[in-house]
Design an enzyme around this catalytic site. Structure first.
Site, PDB file in Angstrom:
ATOM      1  N   ASN A 280     -17.479 -28.342  51.804  1.00 24.63           N
ATOM      2  CA  ASN A 280     -16.367 -28.780  50.998  1.00 24.63           C
ATOM      3  C   ASN A 280     -15.374 -27.686  51.449  1.00 24.63           C
ATOM      4  O   ASN A 280     -15.651 -26.427  52.153  1.00 24.63           O
ATOM      5  CB  ASN A 280     -17.140 -28.374  49.513  1.00 24.63           C
ATOM      6  CG  ASN A 280     -15.757 -28.025  48.444  1.00 24.63           C
ATOM      7  OD1 ASN A 280     -14.877 -28.795  48.994  1.00 24.63           O
ATOM      8  ND2 ASN A 280     -15.822 -28.047  47.089  1.00 24.63           N
ATOM      9  N   ASP A 307     -16.769 -20.438  58.100  1.00 22.79           N
ATOM     10  CA  ASP A 307     -17.549 -20.896  57.060  1.00 22.79           C
ATOM     11  C   ASP A 307     -18.733 -21.074  57.183  1.00 22.79           C
ATOM     12  O   ASP A 307     -19.617 -22.295  55.967  1.00 22.79           O
ATOM     13  CB  ASP A 307     -16.687 -22.416  56.372  1.00 22.79           C
ATOM     14  CG  ASP A 307     -16.423 -22.222  54.399  1.00 22.79           C
ATOM     15  OD1 ASP A 307     -17.829 -21.390  53.966  1.00 22.79           O
ATOM     16  OD2 ASP A 307     -16.291 -23.214  53.716  1.00 22.79           O
TER      17      ASP A 307
HETATM   18 ZN   LIG Z   1     -14.517 -22.554  50.163  1.00 23.67          ZN
HETATM   19 ZN   LIG Z   2     -17.115 -20.677  52.313  1.00 25.67          ZN
END
Ligand SMILES: [Zn+2]
Ligand SMILES: [Zn+2]
Length: 424
Positions: A280, A307
């Site tokens: 995501n 991320d």
């Molecule tokens: Zn995020």
């Molecule tokens: Zn994140």
């Protein structure tokens, strides 16, 4: 006095416009001098044939401590960072409990210091408990060492909260980092909405859900004059919005992940619903990938960040629909972007080094990402030509949810120095 000489490396330090073969002399953990004539040192590293950069920074990482120490701890996360060539990382506040007060920010520093492996800079929550309602004690978080504010893992739903957070954050000159996603449009989507999701019969996450929030946040950054950072940008239209906002003089920056730069929603189909492609924002289309690459090349996108989102095998080894979003990335970032972007001439090595050093350092306002005289001697040595195959079973991270497993790559961090100490 401890001294270290890194000899004959190709030194690339975009902050100081250095791009040449030279030596770096380190004394007592600080950069003492750069140049062809260096004094004798206690220890010498021959960096001939290697690229020598300021210690790399990953500004978007999820460590799972406190709360899910089986998936990652601050110690294992920093070991993973070092193994990937990163001497510094910023960690997101979506732990349990969330990093939403001074003591929780200080805890991160304490644990990172104990691990002795990499610098960890906590990002504080924008709202208390990341619930999106009441704004956190941003001043306290700043005092505890927070380098930015985000409710990442989730968007900041209320525009009013974003507005006030941007106002307050100006006092500390720290960015509001938003995970841009309109949850009403997302519903229970699991992959990007488009021809592939339709074919697979999965509920799609429309790209416009990201774009609406990017637009909203930019408008509020313009109104307030606050610093806005768009996390993991993933669509063409979102890149266009940031490009225009920068032209208009609005204080906005953006980051992109290696997976959004190299993979498309087609992976969900070809992998037969492998949940390591469930992220995501979701993997988008080829035209989005091209737009992200163009944005990186022309400076619209400032930073590449992983991320890094560890999940246990039990959590991920379920049906695509119910698996959690997220993949790990600190140990695959550098080889993947070297192979796919630098060797294939999408961006230059100098652009890549800037996106991993001075650019994130400037956004977070941390004194890292340079080889300036007197700076902390955090240095990464990169072998641009080392060919290898990514094998997550060898990662230092506690988790294994990596979609790059089996990739043949060219390039690796082969040396990491933190405060003058050789860690790899
Ligand atoms: Zn995020
Ligand atoms: Zn994140």
């Amino acid at each position: 006095m401890t001294t270290l000489l890194i000899k004959n490396g190709w030194v690339i330090d975009p902050a100081n416009k250095i791009d040449k073969i030279t030596n770096i002399f380190i004394e007592n953990g600080k950069i003492k001098s750069i140049g062809s004539k260096s004094p004798k040192a206690n220890k010498t590293i021959d960096a001939k044939g290697l690229i020598v950069t300021p210690g790399l920074i990953d500004m978007h990482v999820h460590l799972r401590e406190p709360g899910k120490e089986d998936e990652e701890t601050i110690a294992s996360g920093t070991a993973s960072a070092i193994n990937g060539g990163f001497t510094s990382l910023a960690c997101m506040p979506n732990t349990d409990p969330a990093i939403d007060n001074e003591a929780s920010a200080e805890f991160v520093y304490l644990q990172a210091k104990r691990s002795g492996k990499a610098n960890v800079f906590p990002v504080g929550a924008v709202t208390k408990g990341r619930k999106g309602e009441e704004i956190s004690e941003m001043g306290q978080l700043f005092r505890g060492g927070a380098v930015g504010f985000s409710d990442d893992g989730a968007p900041i739903k209320s525009a009013e909260v974003v507005r006030r957070a941007l106002e307050y954050s100006k006092m500390f000159d720290k960015p509001i980092i938003d995970h841009c996603e309109d949850l009403d449009l997302i519903r229970d989507g699991t992959m990007s909405e488009g021809s592939v999701s339709v074919k697979l019969g999965l509920v799609g996450m429309p790209p416009v859900s990201e774009e609406i929030m990017v637009y909203r946040d930019i408008a509020l950054a313009k109104l307030t004059g606050g610093k806005l950072h768009i996390a993991h940008i993933s669509t063409k239209r979102a890149v266009d919005l940031v490009r225009q906002a920068k032209k208009d003089g609005i204080k906005v920056t953006a980051e992109v992940t290696p997976h959004h730069l190299t993979m498309t929603d087609d992976c969900v189909k070809t992998s037969d619903f492998n949940t390591n492609y469930k992220v995501n924002p979701p993997l988008r289309t080829k035209s989005d990938v091209e737009a992200l690459r163009a944005g990186l090349k022309d400076g619209t996108i400032d930073v590449i960040a992983s991320d890094h989102a560890p999940h246990s095998e039990e959590e991920k080894d379920v049906e695509f629909n119910v698996a959690p979003f997220g993949i790990i990335g600190m140990e695959s970032l550098l080889p993947v972007v070297l192979t796919e972007l630098v060797h294939k001439k999408v961006i230059t090595i100098k652009q890549l080094v800037a996106a991993l050093t001075i650019n994130p350092a400037k956004i977070l306002g941390i004194s890292k990402g340079t080889l300036s005289i007197g700076a902390d001697a955090d240095v990464t040595l990169i072998d641009l030509n080392k060919e290898w195959v990514i094998d997550p079973t060898k990662f230092k991270s506690k988790s294994r949810n990596c979609p790059f497993a089996g990739w043949k790559v060219k390039g690796k961090a082969v040396g990491v120095i933190l405060n003058g100490q050789i860690l790899i």
